[in-house]
Design a protein around this motif. Structure first.
Motif, PDB file in Angstrom:
ATOM      1  N   GLY A 126     -12.194  -3.017  15.003  1.00  0.00           N
ATOM      2  CA  GLY A 126     -12.384  -1.914  15.917  1.00  0.00           C
ATOM      3  C   GLY A 126     -11.118  -1.079  16.020  1.00  0.00           C
ATOM      4  O   GLY A 126     -10.165  -1.268  15.256  1.00  0.00           O
ATOM      5  N   ALA A 127     -11.105  -0.166  16.946  1.00  0.00           N
ATOM      6  CA  ALA A 127      -9.954   0.716  17.129  1.00  0.00           C
ATOM      7  C   ALA A 127      -8.682  -0.109  17.298  1.00  0.00           C
ATOM      8  O   ALA A 127      -8.655  -1.085  18.057  1.00  0.00           O
ATOM      9  N   GLY A 128      -7.654   0.260  16.554  1.00  0.00           N
ATOM     10  CA  GLY A 128      -6.399  -0.473  16.568  1.00  0.00           C
ATOM     11  C   GLY A 128      -6.301  -1.520  15.479  1.00  0.00           C
ATOM     12  O   GLY A 128      -5.227  -2.079  15.256  1.00  0.00           O
ATOM     13  N   GLY A 129      -7.410  -1.796  14.797  1.00  0.00           N
ATOM     14  CA  GLY A 129      -7.389  -2.758  13.703  1.00  0.00           C
ATOM     15  C   GLY A 129      -6.729  -2.186  12.459  1.00  0.00           C
ATOM     16  O   GLY A 129      -6.588  -0.970  12.313  1.00  0.00           O
ATOM     17  N   ALA A 130      -6.312  -3.071  11.559  1.00  0.00           N
ATOM     18  CA  ALA A 130      -5.594  -2.600  10.366  1.00  0.00           C
ATOM     19  C   ALA A 130      -5.828  -3.538   9.190  1.00  0.00           C
ATOM     20  O   ALA A 130      -5.965  -4.752   9.348  1.00  0.00           O
ATOM     21  N   ILE A 131      -5.841  -2.934   8.018  1.00  0.00           N
ATOM     22  CA  ILE A 131      -5.898  -3.647   6.740  1.00  0.00           C
ATOM     23  C   ILE A 131      -4.648  -3.284   5.961  1.00  0.00           C
ATOM     24  O   ILE A 131      -4.276  -2.101   5.901  1.00  0.00           O
ATOM     25  N   VAL A 132      -4.014  -4.289   5.379  1.00  0.00           N
ATOM     26  CA  VAL A 132      -2.924  -4.035   4.437  1.00  0.00           C
ATOM     27  C   VAL A 132      -3.312  -4.674   3.108  1.00  0.00           C
ATOM     28  O   VAL A 132      -3.492  -5.894   3.018  1.00  0.00           O
ATOM     29  N   ASN A 133      -3.466  -3.851   2.097  1.00  0.00           N
ATOM     30  CA  ASN A 133      -3.740  -4.321   0.741  1.00  0.00           C
ATOM     31  C   ASN A 133      -2.419  -4.532   0.006  1.00  0.00           C
ATOM     32  O   ASN A 133      -1.530  -3.675   0.080  1.00  0.00           O
ATOM     33  N   ALA A 177      -1.257   0.086   2.114  1.00  0.00           N
ATOM     34  CA  ALA A 177      -0.924  -0.876   1.056  1.00  0.00           C
ATOM     35  C   ALA A 177       0.579  -0.989   0.919  1.00  0.00           C
ATOM     36  O   ALA A 177       1.315  -0.056   1.242  1.00  0.00           O
ATOM     37  N   VAL A 178       1.020  -2.131   0.433  1.00  0.00           N
ATOM     38  CA  VAL A 178       2.387  -2.285  -0.038  1.00  0.00           C
ATOM     39  C   VAL A 178       2.325  -2.483  -1.545  1.00  0.00           C
ATOM     40  O   VAL A 178       1.394  -3.101  -2.063  1.00  0.00           O
ATOM     41  N   ALA A 179       3.312  -1.937  -2.237  1.00  0.00           N
ATOM     42  CA  ALA A 179       3.362  -2.026  -3.696  1.00  0.00           C
ATOM     43  C   ALA A 179       4.666  -2.701  -4.113  1.00  0.00           C
ATOM     44  O   ALA A 179       5.673  -2.034  -4.347  1.00  0.00           O
ATOM     45  N   PRO A 180       4.670  -4.034  -4.184  1.00  0.00           N
ATOM     46  CA  PRO A 180       5.894  -4.732  -4.583  1.00  0.00           C
ATOM     47  C   PRO A 180       6.234  -4.474  -6.043  1.00  0.00           C
ATOM     48  O   PRO A 180       5.358  -4.233  -6.877  1.00  0.00           O
ATOM     49  N   GLY A 181       7.531  -4.563  -6.327  1.00  0.00           N
ATOM     50  CA  GLY A 181       7.988  -4.523  -7.707  1.00  0.00           C
ATOM     51  C   GLY A 181       8.145  -5.935  -8.226  1.00  0.00           C
ATOM     52  O   GLY A 181       7.275  -6.782  -8.048  1.00  0.00           O
ATOM     53  N   VAL A 182       9.266  -6.212  -8.861  1.00  0.00           N
ATOM     54  CA  VAL A 182       9.533  -7.543  -9.404  1.00  0.00           C
ATOM     55  C   VAL A 182      10.030  -8.433  -8.263  1.00  0.00           C
ATOM     56  O   VAL A 182      11.125  -8.234  -7.740  1.00  0.00           O
ATOM     57  N   ILE A 183       9.214  -9.388  -7.880  1.00  0.00           N
ATOM     58  CA  ILE A 183       9.497 -10.245  -6.727  1.00  0.00           C
ATOM     59  C   ILE A 183       9.585 -11.694  -7.204  1.00  0.00           C
ATOM     60  O   ILE A 183       8.803 -12.130  -8.055  1.00  0.00           O
ATOM     61  N   VAL A 234       0.732   4.095   0.590  1.00  0.00           N
ATOM     62  CA  VAL A 234       1.106   3.004  -0.320  1.00  0.00           C
ATOM     63  C   VAL A 234       2.625   2.921  -0.288  1.00  0.00           C
ATOM     64  O   VAL A 234       3.321   3.792  -0.807  1.00  0.00           O
ATOM     65  N   VAL A 235       3.137   1.906   0.391  1.00  0.00           N
ATOM     66  CA  VAL A 235       4.570   1.762   0.604  1.00  0.00           C
ATOM     67  C   VAL A 235       5.163   0.925  -0.518  1.00  0.00           C
ATOM     68  O   VAL A 235       4.814  -0.245  -0.681  1.00  0.00           O
ATOM     69  N   ARG A 236       6.064   1.515  -1.260  1.00  0.00           N
ATOM     70  CA  ARG A 236       6.665   0.846  -2.408  1.00  0.00           C
ATOM     71  C   ARG A 236       7.836  -0.033  -1.958  1.00  0.00           C
ATOM     72  O   ARG A 236       8.728   0.423  -1.257  1.00  0.00           O
ATOM     73  N   VAL A 237       7.794  -1.297  -2.349  1.00  0.00           N
ATOM     74  CA  VAL A 237       8.859  -2.253  -2.036  1.00  0.00           C
ATOM     75  C   VAL A 237       9.314  -2.802  -3.385  1.00  0.00           C
ATOM     76  O   VAL A 237       8.984  -3.908  -3.778  1.00  0.00           O
ATOM     77  N   ALA A 238      10.072  -1.983  -4.102  1.00  0.00           N
ATOM     78  CA  ALA A 238      10.292  -2.268  -5.516  1.00  0.00           C
ATOM     79  C   ALA A 238      11.735  -2.052  -5.963  1.00  0.00           C
ATOM     80  O   ALA A 238      12.005  -1.937  -7.161  1.00  0.00           O
ATOM     81  N   GLY A 239      12.665  -1.978  -5.032  1.00  0.00           N
ATOM     82  CA  GLY A 239      14.068  -1.860  -5.410  1.00  0.00           C
ATOM     83  C   GLY A 239      14.437  -0.601  -6.160  1.00  0.00           C
ATOM     84  O   GLY A 239      15.453  -0.549  -6.833  1.00  0.00           O
ATOM     85  N   GLY A 240      13.581   0.427  -6.031  1.00  0.00           N
ATOM     86  CA  GLY A 240      13.859   1.696  -6.706  1.00  0.00           C
ATOM     87  C   GLY A 240      13.040   1.932  -7.952  1.00  0.00           C
ATOM     88  O   GLY A 240      13.117   3.023  -8.534  1.00  0.00           O
TER      89      GLY A 240
END
Length: 241
Positions: A126-133, A177-183, A234-240
């Motif tokens: 419902g309102a205030g809910g969230a999905i992170v892919n 979404a978050v978009a990881p790089g080399v983790i 889509v938030v990139r978490v990839a060290g550049g």
């Protein structure tokens, strides 16, 4: 208490996200594929941090099992979040050499599994809910010579994020979404190259692989109500990269 479902929670980014999301007013439903002991250890960590947790075994490529996961969530309280994280790859190599069974399985888990989970969450949030892919920098880099099929599913994840964000915005539900790089996670060992993060470190502008905990911080930020005006990102978490 409110409920957050985390898929692929027994290891890597999913486990780190579960630990980061532990809170007294929240119960985490930790979904895993095979390793019950690993999932139980993560649940114990969540409880040690003051949160509540339950575990649930399933294959996200099976829509009936996904429906069962969310039915279990219904029994714990109102759903407020989904971390859509369960994903796989296959032995690294050229697309031309990839086994068709591996292609099918990667698509079933990484794309259909995400769609099944997002579908069940969309029915409940419902309102205030969230999905992170959990996507990947591979969605735009393509992973040539290694994981083109995996990258293709992550490109689809980004499209799912944008489309579903717009579809659910009127209901007050956010999708990012978050978009990881080399983790540094065991996915590299599972694909046949445990030393891959160190091999690629020189290509990363920050000069090192990332940690699952760093990705978990971005996931927590996007789930938090403080991010109330962020959707379709889509938030990139990839060290550049």
């Amino acid at each position: 208490m409110s409920v957050v479902v985390v898929t692929g929670a027994g290891r890597g980014i999913g486990a780190a996200a579960a630990r980061r999301l532990a809170a007294p007013d929240r119960v985490l439903l930790l979904a895993y594929r095979r390793d019950a002991a690993a999932a139980a250890a993560v649940a114990a960590d969540v409880r040690a941090r003051g949160g509540a947790a339950a575990t649930h075994a399933l294959d996200t490529a099976d829509p009936a099992q996904v429906a069962g996961l969310f039915a279990a969530a219904d029994g714990l309280g109102p759903l407020v979040g989904l971390v859509n994280n369960a994903g796989i790859t296959s032995p690294a190599g050229r697309l031309a050499d990839t086994d068709p069974a591996d292609l099918r399985r990667v698509v079933e888990v990484n794309l259909l599994g995400y769609l099944y989970c997002a579908r069940e969450a969309a029915r409940r949030l419902g309102a205030g809910g969230a999905i992170v892919n959990v996507s990947s920098a591979a969605a735009t880099l393509g992973s040539p010579g290694e994981y083109v099929h995996y990258a293709a599913t992550k490109g689809a994840t980004d499209t799912l994020t944008v489309g579903l964000a717009r579809e659910l915005a009127g209901a007050g539900v956010r999708v990012n979404a978050v978009a990881p790089g080399v983790i540094r996670t065991d996915i590299h060992a599972l694909s046949g190259e445990p030393g891959r993060p160190d091999r690629l470190a020189g290509r990363i502008p920050l000069g090192r692989p990332g940690l699952a905990e760093e990705v978990a911080e971005a996931i927590a930020h996007l789930l938090d109500p403080a991010s109330s005006y962020t959707t379709g990102a889509v938030v990139r978490v990839a060290g550049g990269l």
